[in-house]
Scaffold this motif. Structure first.
Motif: not given
Ligand SMILES: [Mg+2]
Ligand SMILES: Nc1ncnc2c1ncn2[C@@H]1O[C@H](COP(=O)(O)OP(=O)(O)O)[C@@H](O)[C@H]1O
Length: 319
Positions: A263, A276, A278
């Protein structure tokens, strides 16, 4: 017979993958890692292991799932098993600090961030490093946006820290972070499968910071103002800048991450900041349908099935 083993702890996120595996007639099984017994002297079963342990596992009552997964991954790798998103991926999944260090060392910019251990040090750190500026407070081990808050002033941050609603980060580590102001209320999430860029999705953040794309996380239209046309929250976009994409692919390869959703926000000055990573990622089915990707290898679940299917095939051919 060798098969695909999915290591995870959230049944609600499994159906889209299960469907894609079944569609491709891939043999698979799940390892639900909240509890269990493992004889470390015995070899694990054969096959391809896909680790989907999530940073937010503790929020679903699985406080020690990440720790158990780290141990299981050590056992699998010691026996030479093919693990997709192995120990390096889990290491990043559960620590934004380690994500940022790895990203920065690959030339990927991240928001200015101050690490604070100890609730009593947060306000002083905010005053010292972000004096007078709005600041984001988030846990080092995150997930689904839970616990991510924007404070307009140090006073409101101090009030939260002194209140009963304060929640301690599960690993004890707070992050104070510069608030990245996007000209439009959107963030971008770029999806990677097999270490390669798949697509990017723009996410409308007007309703808040909890941005899980899975259907299982949908909260309905409760936040949609009466009379207003419902906005699409997730929209697949054409692409991301090639230089960013190349850097992110290099970063993933070095970190041993093969499946990820990354992100970032681009601010008004044109700075793109990644905040971020993930390694357990979910895909938005409506956005994929609107982009004509459903049921194809260009969908998230379809790409994962194709990738893991090819890995399984390679393993069997070598056996
Ligand atoms: Mg996130
Ligand atoms: N530094 C930041 N500036 C502006 N918005 C942010 C920032 N950090 C997080 N957010 C918002 O909060 C959401 C959740 O934060 P994130 O760091 O992704 O935590 P999580 O790991 O829980 O998903 C982001 O998708 C974004 O919308």
């Amino acid at each position: 017979m060798s098969r695909i083993h999915i290591l995870h702890e959230n049944a609600a996120w499994l159906p889209p993958l299960a469907q894609a595996f079944d569609h491709h007639r891939l043999p698979w099984t799940e390892w639900f890692l909240d509890a269990g017994t493992f004889d470390l002297a015995a070899p694990p079963p054969h096959g391809v292991f896909y680790n989907r342990m999530s940073a937010s596992s503790h929020t679903r009552g699985h406080r020690f799932s990440a720790e158990l997964t780290a141990a299981v991954l050590a056992w699998l790798t010691r026996w030479g098993r093919r693990v997709v998103n192995g120990p390096g991926a889990l290491d990043l999944e559960i620590s934004k600090t380690r994500q940022y260090a790895a990203l920065e060392s690959h030339g990927v910019a991240t928001p200015r961030t101050v690490l604070v251990a100890g609730r009593e040090h947060v306000v002083a750190a905010a005053l010292r490093h972000f004096a007078g500026q709005p600041v984001i407070l988030k846990p080092n081990r995150g997930g689904k946006g839970l616990g991510v808050q924007l404070f307009a002033s140090t006073d409101s941050l101090a009030a939260y820290l002194a209140s009963d609603t304060y929640e301690a980060p599960v690993d004890g580590l707070h992050l104070l972070q510069e608030y990245v102001r996007a000209p439009r209320p959107f963030i971008t999430r770029a999806e990677f499968v097999g270490g390669r860029y798949l697509y990017a999705v723009e996410v409308d953040t007007s309703d808040g910071f909890e941005l899980c794309p899975a259907d299982a996380c949908a909260i309905g239209d409760a936040n949609c103002p009466v009379g207003a046309a419902p906005r699409e929250k997730f929209t697949i976009i054409d692409g991301i800048p090639v230089a960013l994409r190349t850097r992110l692919e290099r970063f993933l390869a070095a970190a041993g991450v093969e499946v990820a959703g990354i992100e970032f926000i681009t601010d008004a000055a044109g700075r793109t900041l990644v905040y971020d990573v993930n390694t357990n990622t979910n895909y938005n089915p409506d956005a994929e349908a609107r982009a004509g990707r459903t049921g194809t290898a260009r969908s998230g679940p379809g790409a994962i099935a194709a990738f893991l299917g090819a890995e399984l095939h390679r393993l069997r051919a070598a056996a």
